[in-house]
Design a protein around this motif. Structure first.
Motif, PDB file in Angstrom:
ATOM      1  N   PHE A  41       0.840  -1.203   0.000  1.00 43.51           N
ATOM      2  CA  PHE A  41       0.000   0.000   0.000  1.00 43.51           C
ATOM      3  C   PHE A  41       0.876   1.254   0.000  1.00 43.51           C
ATOM      4  O   PHE A  41       0.677   2.163  -0.814  1.00 43.51           O
ATOM      5  CB  PHE A  41      -0.921  -0.009   1.223  1.00 43.51           C
ATOM      6  N   LEU A  42       1.851   1.312   0.904  1.00 41.46           N
ATOM      7  CA  LEU A  42       2.726   2.479   1.005  1.00 41.46           C
ATOM      8  C   LEU A  42       3.590   2.641  -0.251  1.00 41.46           C
ATOM      9  O   LEU A  42       3.802   3.767  -0.720  1.00 41.46           O
ATOM     10  CB  LEU A  42       3.612   2.366   2.240  1.00 41.46           C
ATOM     11  N   ALA A  43       4.068   1.531  -0.798  1.00 48.48           N
ATOM     12  CA  ALA A  43       4.882   1.595  -2.018  1.00 48.48           C
ATOM     13  C   ALA A  43       4.083   2.162  -3.179  1.00 48.48           C
ATOM     14  O   ALA A  43       4.573   2.994  -3.947  1.00 48.48           O
ATOM     15  CB  ALA A  43       5.418   0.204  -2.359  1.00 48.48           C
ATOM     16  N   GLY A  44       2.834   1.721  -3.322  1.00 48.50           N
ATOM     17  CA  GLY A  44       2.001   2.217  -4.418  1.00 48.50           C
ATOM     18  C   GLY A  44       1.718   3.707  -4.308  1.00 48.50           C
ATOM     19  O   GLY A  44       1.855   4.452  -5.283  1.00 48.50           O
ATOM     20  N   ARG A  45       1.320   4.155  -3.106  1.00 49.05           N
ATOM     21  CA  ARG A  45       1.015   5.582  -2.914  1.00 49.05           C
ATOM     22  C   ARG A  45       2.263   6.444  -3.073  1.00 49.05           C
ATOM     23  O   ARG A  45       2.258   7.458  -3.752  1.00 49.05           O
ATOM     24  CB  ARG A  45       0.403   5.823  -1.534  1.00 49.05           C
ATOM     25  N   GLY A  46       3.344   6.032  -2.415  1.00 48.01           N
ATOM     26  CA  GLY A  46       4.573   6.823  -2.466  1.00 48.01           C
ATOM     27  C   GLY A  46       5.168   6.902  -3.863  1.00 48.01           C
ATOM     28  O   GLY A  46       5.600   7.967  -4.312  1.00 48.01           O
ATOM     29  N   SER A  85      -3.192   4.342 -12.214  1.00 46.74           N
ATOM     30  CA  SER A  85      -3.375   2.923 -11.927  1.00 46.74           C
ATOM     31  C   SER A  85      -2.222   2.460 -11.047  1.00 46.74           C
ATOM     32  O   SER A  85      -1.088   2.928 -11.206  1.00 46.74           O
ATOM     33  CB  SER A  85      -3.411   2.110 -13.225  1.00 46.74           C
ATOM     34  N   ILE A  86      -2.529   1.577 -10.100  1.00 50.54           N
ATOM     35  CA  ILE A  86      -1.529   1.008  -9.195  1.00 50.54           C
ATOM     36  C   ILE A  86      -1.690  -0.508  -9.191  1.00 50.54           C
ATOM     37  O   ILE A  86      -2.802  -1.012  -9.091  1.00 50.54           O
ATOM     38  CB  ILE A  86      -1.709   1.528  -7.751  1.00 50.54           C
ATOM     39  N   SER A  87      -0.569  -1.213  -9.288  1.00 52.05           N
ATOM     40  CA  SER A  87      -0.593  -2.667  -9.166  1.00 52.05           C
ATOM     41  C   SER A  87       0.559  -3.092  -8.277  1.00 52.05           C
ATOM     42  O   SER A  87       1.666  -2.537  -8.368  1.00 52.05           O
ATOM     43  CB  SER A  87      -0.458  -3.335 -10.533  1.00 52.05           C
ATOM     44  N   HIS A  88       0.313  -4.064  -7.417  1.00 52.14           N
ATOM     45  CA  HIS A  88       1.399  -4.602  -6.611  1.00 52.14           C
ATOM     46  C   HIS A  88       1.179  -6.085  -6.370  1.00 52.14           C
ATOM     47  O   HIS A  88       0.060  -6.590  -6.412  1.00 52.14           O
ATOM     48  CB  HIS A  88       1.547  -3.869  -5.279  1.00 52.14           C
ATOM     49  N   THR A  89       2.278  -6.750  -6.167  1.00 54.60           N
ATOM     50  CA  THR A  89       2.288  -8.135  -5.773  1.00 54.60           C
ATOM     51  C   THR A  89       3.423  -8.269  -4.777  1.00 54.60           C
ATOM     52  O   THR A  89       4.120  -7.277  -4.503  1.00 54.60           O
ATOM     53  CB  THR A  89       2.466  -9.064  -6.993  1.00 54.60           C
ATOM     54  N   ARG A  90       3.628  -9.417  -4.219  1.00 56.62           N
ATOM     55  CA  ARG A  90       4.674  -9.546  -3.204  1.00 56.62           C
ATOM     56  C   ARG A  90       6.036  -9.150  -3.788  1.00 56.62           C
ATOM     57  O   ARG A  90       6.525  -9.773  -4.721  1.00 56.62           O
ATOM     58  CB  ARG A  90       4.725 -10.977  -2.678  1.00 56.62           C
ATOM     59  N   VAL A 102      -6.720   7.411 -20.218  1.00 54.24           N
ATOM     60  CA  VAL A 102      -7.095   6.280 -19.371  1.00 54.24           C
ATOM     61  C   VAL A 102      -5.950   5.267 -19.399  1.00 54.24           C
ATOM     62  O   VAL A 102      -5.365   4.995 -20.452  1.00 54.24           O
ATOM     63  CB  VAL A 102      -8.395   5.632 -19.881  1.00 54.24           C
ATOM     64  N   VAL A 103      -5.627   4.718 -18.232  1.00 55.46           N
ATOM     65  CA  VAL A 103      -4.501   3.792 -18.145  1.00 55.46           C
ATOM     66  C   VAL A 103      -4.798   2.714 -17.102  1.00 55.46           C
ATOM     67  O   VAL A 103      -5.465   2.964 -16.103  1.00 55.46           O
ATOM     68  CB  VAL A 103      -3.188   4.550 -17.810  1.00 55.46           C
ATOM     69  N   GLY A 104      -4.309   1.513 -17.381  1.00 54.20           N
ATOM     70  CA  GLY A 104      -4.372   0.412 -16.417  1.00 54.20           C
ATOM     71  C   GLY A 104      -3.055  -0.330 -16.445  1.00 54.20           C
ATOM     72  O   GLY A 104      -2.474  -0.523 -17.517  1.00 54.20           O
ATOM     73  N   VAL A 105      -2.554  -0.726 -15.269  1.00 54.50           N
ATOM     74  CA  VAL A 105      -1.294  -1.465 -15.206  1.00 54.50           C
ATOM     75  C   VAL A 105      -1.460  -2.721 -14.356  1.00 54.50           C
ATOM     76  O   VAL A 105      -2.360  -2.803 -13.514  1.00 54.50           O
ATOM     77  CB  VAL A 105      -0.130  -0.618 -14.627  1.00 54.50           C
ATOM     78  N   ASP A 106      -0.571  -3.682 -14.591  1.00 54.15           N
ATOM     79  CA  ASP A 106      -0.533  -4.868 -13.743  1.00 54.15           C
ATOM     80  C   ASP A 106       0.882  -5.417 -13.710  1.00 54.15           C
ATOM     81  O   ASP A 106       1.600  -5.371 -14.721  1.00 54.15           O
ATOM     82  CB  ASP A 106      -1.493  -5.952 -14.244  1.00 54.15           C
ATOM     83  N   VAL A 107       1.284  -5.921 -12.552  1.00 52.63           N
ATOM     84  CA  VAL A 107       2.569  -6.603 -12.394  1.00 52.63           C
ATOM     85  C   VAL A 107       2.300  -7.921 -11.696  1.00 52.63           C
ATOM     86  O   VAL A 107       1.520  -7.992 -10.743  1.00 52.63           O
ATOM     87  CB  VAL A 107       3.590  -5.739 -11.604  1.00 52.63           C
ATOM     88  N   GLU A 108       2.912  -8.984 -12.210  1.00 47.29           N
ATOM     89  CA  GLU A 108       2.746 -10.322 -11.640  1.00 47.29           C
ATOM     90  C   GLU A 108       4.088 -11.040 -11.651  1.00 47.29           C
ATOM     91  O   GLU A 108       4.876 -10.890 -12.598  1.00 47.29           O
ATOM     92  CB  GLU A 108       1.755 -11.161 -12.458  1.00 47.29           C
ATOM     93  N   ARG A 109       4.331 -11.824 -10.614  1.00 46.66           N
ATOM     94  CA  ARG A 109       5.512 -12.694 -10.622  1.00 46.66           C
ATOM     95  C   ARG A 109       5.222 -13.901 -11.516  1.00 46.66           C
ATOM     96  O   ARG A 109       4.153 -14.508 -11.411  1.00 46.66           O
ATOM     97  CB  ARG A 109       5.836 -13.165  -9.208  1.00 46.66           C
ATOM     98  N   ILE A 110       6.151 -14.226 -12.397  1.00 48.61           N
ATOM     99  CA  ILE A 110       5.998 -15.372 -13.282  1.00 48.61           C
ATOM    100  C   ILE A 110       6.353 -16.624 -12.492  1.00 48.61           C
ATOM    101  O   ILE A 110       7.509 -16.837 -12.123  1.00 48.61           O
ATOM    102  CB  ILE A 110       6.892 -15.239 -14.529  1.00 48.61           C
ATOM    103  N   LYS A 111       5.340 -17.415 -12.175  1.00 49.63           N
ATOM    104  CA  LYS A 111       5.527 -18.610 -11.367  1.00 49.63           C
ATOM    105  C   LYS A 111       4.373 -19.567 -11.647  1.00 49.63           C
ATOM    106  O   LYS A 111       3.344 -19.163 -12.200  1.00 49.63           O
ATOM    107  CB  LYS A 111       5.564 -18.254  -9.877  1.00 49.63           C
ATOM    108  N   PRO A 112       4.517 -20.832 -11.250  1.00 47.86           N
ATOM    109  CA  PRO A 112       3.410 -21.775 -11.467  1.00 47.86           C
ATOM    110  C   PRO A 112       2.154 -21.307 -10.729  1.00 47.86           C
ATOM    111  O   PRO A 112       2.234 -20.750  -9.641  1.00 47.86           O
ATOM    112  CB  PRO A 112       3.937 -23.086 -10.864  1.00 47.86           C
ATOM    113  N   ARG A 113       1.006 -21.527 -11.352  1.00 44.74           N
ATOM    114  CA  ARG A 113      -0.277 -21.226 -10.711  1.00 44.74           C
ATOM    115  C   ARG A 113      -1.073 -22.515 -10.653  1.00 44.74           C
ATOM    116  O   ARG A 113      -1.077 -23.280 -11.611  1.00 44.74           O
ATOM    117  CB  ARG A 113      -1.067 -20.187 -11.514  1.00 44.74           C
ATOM    118  N   LYS A 114      -1.766 -22.711  -9.546  1.00 44.94           N
ATOM    119  CA  LYS A 114      -2.512 -23.957  -9.370  1.00 44.94           C
ATOM    120  C   LYS A 114      -3.547 -24.162 -10.464  1.00 44.94           C
ATOM    121  O   LYS A 114      -3.763 -25.266 -10.930  1.00 44.94           O
ATOM    122  CB  LYS A 114      -3.202 -23.963  -8.000  1.00 44.94           C
TER     123      LYS A 114
END
Length: 200
Positions: A41-46, A85-90, A102-114
């Motif tokens: 949350f803090l990383a996205g706002r800051g 737009s704000i996106s975060h993952t671990r 208008v803008v949308g962003v996403d970040v994801e770690r590339i890893k196996p998903r169930k």
């Protein structure tokens, strides 16, 4: 103009953003029970405030980031509503801002998903058309695009996934950094979008 910034290292990011986070945002972060979620949350706002101030040369006090009823961030600069737009993952965060587009962003770690194979099978007529579950990088390109489109439209992800992916691919920019896939979706924006790493 559209500006983006990202980080995949919270150990260096969070201390560097201390001056760009408001006291109210620090208090709001405490509503999350888990520390990783507070940090996101803090990383996205800051990072969003830093991006706006350094790109458009405005004072930090002129930038307000609140939350809309649907949970999406609402960016105000000098009393004017901007697109963001704000996106975060671990361990990673990606933000974007624009006075007009208008803008949308996403970040994801590339890893196996169930449920990766199940998702690909369920949306073969939509976002995962012509995609094999074995191609993880291509899966995450499509997945981040679906998330970014959903954020830009402030819609529902499962509805987005049912649509033809070809309607959106030309308006998206992807980059693969470390173990993360980054996507920025900007309809009607004709210039290229570049991803700026922070700290640079």
């Amino acid at each position: 103009m559209i500006a983006t910034a990202y980080s995949t290292n919270f150990d260096t990011l969070l201390p560097a953003l201390e001056a760009w986070v408001t006291e109210a945002e620090r208090e709001a972060a405490q509503a999350y029970r888990q520390e990783p979620r507070q940090q996101q949350f803090l990383a996205g706002r800051g990072l969003l405030r830093w991006l706006v101030c350094t790109t458009w040369h405005c004072a930090a006090g002129a930038v307000s980031i609140t939350r809309q009823e649907n949970g999406a961030p609402l960016l105000s600069v000098g009393g004017q509503t901007w697109q963001c737009s704000i996106s975060h993952t671990r361990g990673a965060v990606l933000v974007a801002a624009s006075p007009e587009y208008v803008v949308g962003v996403d970040v994801e770690r590339i890893k196996p998903r169930k449920r990766l194979a199940e998702l690909v099978a369920n949306y073969q007529d939509g976002f995962f058309a012509d995609l094999s579950a074995e191609h993880w990088q291509r899966f995450f390109e499509r997945w981040t695009l679906a998330e970014a489109v959903t954020k830009a439209e402030q819609g529902l992800l499962l509805q987005t996934l049912k649509r033809p992916v070809a309607n959106y691919q030309t308006d998206a920019t992807h980059e693969h950094h470390d173990d993360f896939m980054l996507c920025c979706y900007t309809p009607k924006f004709t210039d290229s979008v570049s991803f700026q790493r922070f700290p640079s």
